[in-house]
Design a protein around this motif. Structure first.
Motif, PDB file in Angstrom:
ATOM      1  N   ASN A 168      27.648  -2.700  12.851  1.00  0.00           N
ATOM      2  CA  ASN A 168      28.895  -3.125  12.215  1.00  0.00           C
ATOM      3  C   ASN A 168      30.084  -2.253  12.584  1.00  0.00           C
ATOM      4  O   ASN A 168      31.229  -2.633  12.356  1.00  0.00           O
ATOM      5  CB  ASN A 168      28.728  -3.132  10.692  1.00  0.00           C
ATOM      6  N   GLY A 169      29.843  -1.076  13.100  1.00  0.00           N
ATOM      7  CA  GLY A 169      30.932  -0.157  13.415  1.00  0.00           C
ATOM      8  C   GLY A 169      31.496  -0.403  14.802  1.00  0.00           C
ATOM      9  O   GLY A 169      30.832  -0.961  15.672  1.00  0.00           O
ATOM     10  N   PRO A 170      32.739   0.036  15.019  1.00  0.00           N
ATOM     11  CA  PRO A 170      33.319  -0.121  16.360  1.00  0.00           C
ATOM     12  C   PRO A 170      32.568   0.741  17.367  1.00  0.00           C
ATOM     13  O   PRO A 170      32.348   1.926  17.135  1.00  0.00           O
ATOM     14  CB  PRO A 170      34.758   0.352  16.180  1.00  0.00           C
ATOM     15  N   PHE A 171      32.138   0.148  18.440  1.00  0.00           N
ATOM     16  CA  PHE A 171      31.383   0.831  19.491  1.00  0.00           C
ATOM     17  C   PHE A 171      30.112   1.483  18.957  1.00  0.00           C
ATOM     18  O   PHE A 171      29.633   2.470  19.493  1.00  0.00           O
ATOM     19  CB  PHE A 171      32.253   1.873  20.209  1.00  0.00           C
ATOM     20  N   GLY A 172      29.580   0.941  17.851  1.00  0.00           N
ATOM     21  CA  GLY A 172      28.353   1.470  17.275  1.00  0.00           C
ATOM     22  C   GLY A 172      28.547   2.718  16.435  1.00  0.00           C
ATOM     23  O   GLY A 172      27.588   3.348  16.015  1.00  0.00           O
ATOM     24  N   ALA A 173      29.797   3.081  16.166  1.00  0.00           N
ATOM     25  CA  ALA A 173      30.086   4.305  15.414  1.00  0.00           C
ATOM     26  C   ALA A 173      29.806   4.121  13.931  1.00  0.00           C
ATOM     27  O   ALA A 173      29.809   3.010  13.407  1.00  0.00           O
ATOM     28  CB  ALA A 173      31.544   4.701  15.617  1.00  0.00           C
ATOM     29  N   LYS A 174      29.575   5.236  13.269  1.00  0.00           N
ATOM     30  CA  LYS A 174      29.352   5.243  11.827  1.00  0.00           C
ATOM     31  C   LYS A 174      30.463   6.028  11.149  1.00  0.00           C
ATOM     32  O   LYS A 174      31.205   6.770  11.788  1.00  0.00           O
ATOM     33  CB  LYS A 174      28.010   5.902  11.510  1.00  0.00           C
ATOM     34  N   GLU A 175      30.543   5.869   9.850  1.00  0.00           N
ATOM     35  CA  GLU A 175      31.516   6.625   9.067  1.00  0.00           C
ATOM     36  C   GLU A 175      31.193   8.110   9.172  1.00  0.00           C
ATOM     37  O   GLU A 175      30.042   8.517   9.140  1.00  0.00           O
ATOM     38  CB  GLU A 175      31.440   6.180   7.612  1.00  0.00           C
ATOM     39  N   ALA A 176      32.233   8.917   9.269  1.00  0.00           N
ATOM     40  CA  ALA A 176      32.017  10.355   9.424  1.00  0.00           C
ATOM     41  C   ALA A 176      32.418  11.145   8.192  1.00  0.00           C
ATOM     42  O   ALA A 176      32.286  12.341   8.168  1.00  0.00           O
ATOM     43  CB  ALA A 176      32.800  10.859  10.632  1.00  0.00           C
ATOM     44  N   GLY A 177      32.908  10.510   7.175  1.00  0.00           N
ATOM     45  CA  GLY A 177      33.308  11.242   5.983  1.00  0.00           C
ATOM     46  C   GLY A 177      34.496  10.621   5.280  1.00  0.00           C
ATOM     47  O   GLY A 177      35.011  11.172   4.323  1.00  0.00           O
ATOM     48  N   GLU A 178      34.931   9.481   5.746  1.00  0.00           N
ATOM     49  CA  GLU A 178      36.085   8.836   5.138  1.00  0.00           C
ATOM     50  C   GLU A 178      35.796   8.396   3.706  1.00  0.00           C
ATOM     51  O   GLU A 178      36.706   8.253   2.903  1.00  0.00           O
ATOM     52  CB  GLU A 178      36.529   7.621   5.962  1.00  0.00           C
ATOM     53  N   GLY A 179      34.540   8.194   3.378  1.00  0.00           N
ATOM     54  CA  GLY A 179      34.176   7.772   2.029  1.00  0.00           C
ATOM     55  C   GLY A 179      34.601   8.761   0.965  1.00  0.00           C
ATOM     56  O   GLY A 179      34.878   8.394  -0.171  1.00  0.00           O
ATOM     57  N   SER A 180      34.680  10.013   1.342  1.00  0.00           N
ATOM     58  CA  SER A 180      35.091  11.022   0.365  1.00  0.00           C
ATOM     59  C   SER A 180      36.565  10.901  -0.001  1.00  0.00           C
ATOM     60  O   SER A 180      37.012  11.490  -0.978  1.00  0.00           O
ATOM     61  CB  SER A 180      34.810  12.417   0.915  1.00  0.00           C
ATOM     62  N   LEU A 181      37.320  10.135   0.761  1.00  0.00           N
ATOM     63  CA  LEU A 181      38.746   9.946   0.473  1.00  0.00           C
ATOM     64  C   LEU A 181      38.997   8.802  -0.500  1.00  0.00           C
ATOM     65  O   LEU A 181      40.130   8.582  -0.908  1.00  0.00           O
ATOM     66  CB  LEU A 181      39.510   9.675   1.771  1.00  0.00           C
ATOM     67  N   SER A 182      37.967   8.076  -0.890  1.00  0.00           N
ATOM     68  CA  SER A 182      38.176   6.883  -1.712  1.00  0.00           C
ATOM     69  C   SER A 182      38.753   7.190  -3.087  1.00  0.00           C
ATOM     70  O   SER A 182      39.404   6.344  -3.682  1.00  0.00           O
ATOM     71  CB  SER A 182      36.873   6.101  -1.857  1.00  0.00           C
ATOM     72  N   GLY A 183      38.555   8.377  -3.598  1.00  0.00           N
ATOM     73  CA  GLY A 183      39.106   8.726  -4.903  1.00  0.00           C
ATOM     74  C   GLY A 183      40.513   9.284  -4.850  1.00  0.00           C
ATOM     75  O   GLY A 183      41.154   9.470  -5.886  1.00  0.00           O
ATOM     76  N   PHE A 184      41.013   9.533  -3.668  1.00  0.00           N
ATOM     77  CA  PHE A 184      42.316  10.175  -3.530  1.00  0.00           C
ATOM     78  C   PHE A 184      43.478   9.359  -4.091  1.00  0.00           C
ATOM     79  O   PHE A 184      44.315   9.921  -4.808  1.00  0.00           O
ATOM     80  CB  PHE A 184      42.584  10.538  -2.068  1.00  0.00           C
ATOM     81  N   PRO A 185      43.593   8.054  -3.811  1.00  0.00           N
ATOM     82  CA  PRO A 185      44.754   7.324  -4.334  1.00  0.00           C
ATOM     83  C   PRO A 185      44.859   7.371  -5.858  1.00  0.00           C
ATOM     84  O   PRO A 185      45.945   7.575  -6.404  1.00  0.00           O
ATOM     85  CB  PRO A 185      44.538   5.893  -3.834  1.00  0.00           C
ATOM     86  N   GLY A 186      43.742   7.209  -6.531  1.00  0.00           N
ATOM     87  CA  GLY A 186      43.765   7.275  -7.991  1.00  0.00           C
ATOM     88  C   GLY A 186      44.161   8.655  -8.494  1.00  0.00           C
ATOM     89  O   GLY A 186      44.925   8.792  -9.454  1.00  0.00           O
ATOM     90  N   ALA A 187      43.646   9.679  -7.837  1.00  0.00           N
ATOM     91  CA  ALA A 187      43.994  11.045  -8.225  1.00  0.00           C
ATOM     92  C   ALA A 187      45.480  11.306  -7.991  1.00  0.00           C
ATOM     93  O   ALA A 187      46.138  11.971  -8.799  1.00  0.00           O
ATOM     94  CB  ALA A 187      43.149  12.045  -7.441  1.00  0.00           C
TER      95      ALA A 187
END
Length: 68
Positions: free
Chosen positions: A13-32
């Motif tokens: 599902n990722g571009p060029f077969g890549a995986k998430e590298a840590g962007e998931g940890s940013l999901s709480g930032f907008p609310g904070a």
């Protein structure tokens, strides 16, 4: 001793077969961020991204509501 090995795998599902590298940890930032603004300014911004214009509009709406 710890033996470290790299296991490569491709994410279809990722571009060029890549995986998430840590962007998931940013999901709480907008609310904070908007909560920090609300705590500091006393007004809540309800749209992202928080821009100076949106912040000023929220402040003006709050002041207008408070004066009424």
């Amino acid at each position: 001793n710890i033996d470290v090995q790299i296991v490569e795998s491709i994410d279809p599902n990722g571009p060029f077969g890549a995986k998430e590298a840590g962007e998931g940890s940013l999901s709480g930032f907008p609310g904070a961020l908007v909560n920090a603004i609300a705590d500091a300014m006393g007004v809540r911004v309800t749209e992202l991204p928080v821009t100076p214009d949106r912040l000023m509009a929220a402040i003006e709406a709050y002041e207008k509501e408070r004066a009424a």
